[in-house]
Design an enzyme around this catalytic site. Structure first.
Site, PDB file in Angstrom:
ATOM      1  N   GLY A 160      11.046 -11.560 -12.929  1.00  0.00           N
ATOM      2  CA  GLY A 160      11.088 -10.123 -13.200  1.00  0.00           C
ATOM      3  C   GLY A 160      10.933  -9.245 -11.974  1.00  0.00           C
ATOM      4  O   GLY A 160      10.458  -8.117 -12.083  1.00  0.00           O
ATOM      5  N   ASN A 218      13.313  -7.822 -10.426  1.00  0.00           N
ATOM      6  CA  ASN A 218      14.210  -6.678 -10.632  1.00  0.00           C
ATOM      7  C   ASN A 218      13.649  -5.705 -11.660  1.00  0.00           C
ATOM      8  O   ASN A 218      13.839  -4.498 -11.535  1.00  0.00           O
ATOM      9  CB  ASN A 218      15.606  -7.162 -11.016  1.00  0.00           C
ATOM     10  N   ARG A 237      20.695 -19.057 -32.532  1.00  0.00           N
ATOM     11  CA  ARG A 237      21.163 -17.837 -31.882  1.00  0.00           C
ATOM     12  C   ARG A 237      21.356 -16.660 -32.839  1.00  0.00           C
ATOM     13  O   ARG A 237      20.938 -15.540 -32.541  1.00  0.00           O
ATOM     14  CB  ARG A 237      22.458 -18.083 -31.092  1.00  0.00           C
ATOM     15  N   HIS A 290      24.142  -9.966 -11.689  1.00  0.00           N
ATOM     16  CA  HIS A 290      24.695 -11.297 -11.434  1.00  0.00           C
ATOM     17  C   HIS A 290      24.672 -11.577  -9.929  1.00  0.00           C
ATOM     18  O   HIS A 290      25.234 -10.783  -9.152  1.00  0.00           O
ATOM     19  CB  HIS A 290      26.134 -11.331 -11.963  1.00  0.00           C
ATOM     20  N   GLU A 310      33.199 -12.326 -22.510  1.00  0.00           N
ATOM     21  CA  GLU A 310      33.408 -13.378 -21.508  1.00  0.00           C
ATOM     22  C   GLU A 310      32.246 -13.344 -20.504  1.00  0.00           C
ATOM     23  O   GLU A 310      31.913 -12.272 -19.979  1.00  0.00           O
ATOM     24  CB  GLU A 310      34.730 -13.113 -20.771  1.00  0.00           C
TER      25      GLU A 310
HETATM   26  C1  GRF Z   1      18.482 -12.356 -10.210  1.00  0.00           C
HETATM   27  O1  GRF Z   1      18.902 -12.946  -9.015  1.00  0.00           O
HETATM   28  C2  GRF Z   1      19.666 -12.016 -11.088  1.00  0.00           C
HETATM   29  O2  GRF Z   1      20.811 -11.716 -10.368  1.00  0.00           O
HETATM   30  C3  GRF Z   1      19.860 -13.274 -11.883  1.00  0.00           C
HETATM   31  O3  GRF Z   1      18.546 -13.736 -12.129  1.00  0.00           O
HETATM   32  C4  GRF Z   1      17.697 -13.326 -11.079  1.00  0.00           C
HETATM   33  C5  GRF Z   1      16.494 -12.684 -11.701  1.00  0.00           C
HETATM   34  O4  GRF Z   1      15.459 -12.481 -10.778  1.00  0.00           O
HETATM   35  N1  GRF Z   1      20.637 -13.021 -13.067  1.00  0.00           N
HETATM   36  P1  GRF Z   1      14.133 -11.720 -11.189  1.00  0.00           P
HETATM   37  O5  GRF Z   1      13.582 -12.398 -12.449  1.00  0.00           O
HETATM   38  O6  GRF Z   1      14.475 -10.285 -11.430  1.00  0.00           O
HETATM   39  O7  GRF Z   1      13.197 -11.893 -10.021  1.00  0.00           O
END
Ligand code: GRF
Length: 208
Positions: free
Chosen positions: A16, A18, A67, A111, A162
């Site tokens: 987490g 980000n 799911r 991504h 996709e």
């Molecule tokens: C990031 O590199 C994102 O691009 C990918 O998963 C990672 C998550 O990192 N989808 P964090 O959990 O936010 O540290």
């Protein structure tokens, strides 16, 4: 201009960092008129849940088993918390077409690879004119290293049925350095992502 804050629901599966970047940008007012109203993790031990709780944000562990049932619960939660924009921030579960269609253009994904503007196609042209493959799915940082290319990057894009193929909101190239491992490269990508994710939410809210 609409002064109602944009309500984010952030979906995570792990560290987490980000999510933290979004929290910090909101708290420091670099991201204005935005609030995180819900954090959901499909992993009970995701550190991102602790980050959310430390900042007094609603944080929910949603076990992901079958799911259809899990997605029904997730959709209900997103509605319950009146989420405007769903941010997949290290979320490691593929969402069905039926789920995605319930939130058209309201789900974005981070991504750690470069994706062309419209999200489709198997090649990407970097700023120096080099064509590189488009890496999708799992372990894309390793895929980039294994391909022996000089430049990779990260992308924020709309989620479409996709996987890792929706229209791009923002993106940044990152040079691969000699001696990079999957870990060192991913760390550098994440530093870039921490700015990208904030930029993407700002862009989305400006055009909403
Ligand atoms: C990031 O590199 C994102 O691009 C990918 O998963 C990672 C998550 O990192 N989808 P964090 O959990 O936010 O540290």
């Amino acid at each position: 201009m609409d002064s109602t804050p944009l309500r984010l629901g952030v979906l995570i599966s792990g560290t987490g960092s980000n999510l933290q970047a979004l929290i910090d940008a909101i708290e420091s007012k670099k991201l204005a008129n935005v609030e995180i109203v819900l954090v959901v993790s499909n992993k009970a031990n995701a550190y991102g849940l602790q980050r959310a709780l430390t900042h007094n944000l609603p944080a929910i562990y949603l076990p992901w088993r079958e799911r259809t049932e899990s997605e029904a619960r997730l959709a209900a939660l997103l509605r319950l918390f009146h989420v405007d924009l769903v941010v997949l921030s290290g979320w490691m579960r593929i969402l069905s077409t039926a789920f995605i269609e319930q939130f058209p253009r309201r789900i974005i994904n981070l991504h750690p690879a470069l994706i062309p503007d419209d999200g489709t196609g198997n090649t990407y042209t970097t700023r120096d004119g080099t064509q590189i493959p488009v890496f999708r799915g799992l372990h894309v940082v390793k895929q980039a290293l294994d391909a022996g290319i000089k430049v990779t990057g990260s992308t924020v894009h709309y989620v479409t049925p996709e996987v890792d193929a929706g229209p791009v909101i923002c993106r940044k190239e990152v040079a691969i350095q000699e001696g990079d491992t999957e870990e060192t490269l991913h760390e550098r990508l994440k530093l870039v992502e921490h700015r990208l994710i904030v930029e993407a939410v700002r862009k989305w809210s400006d055009r909403a």
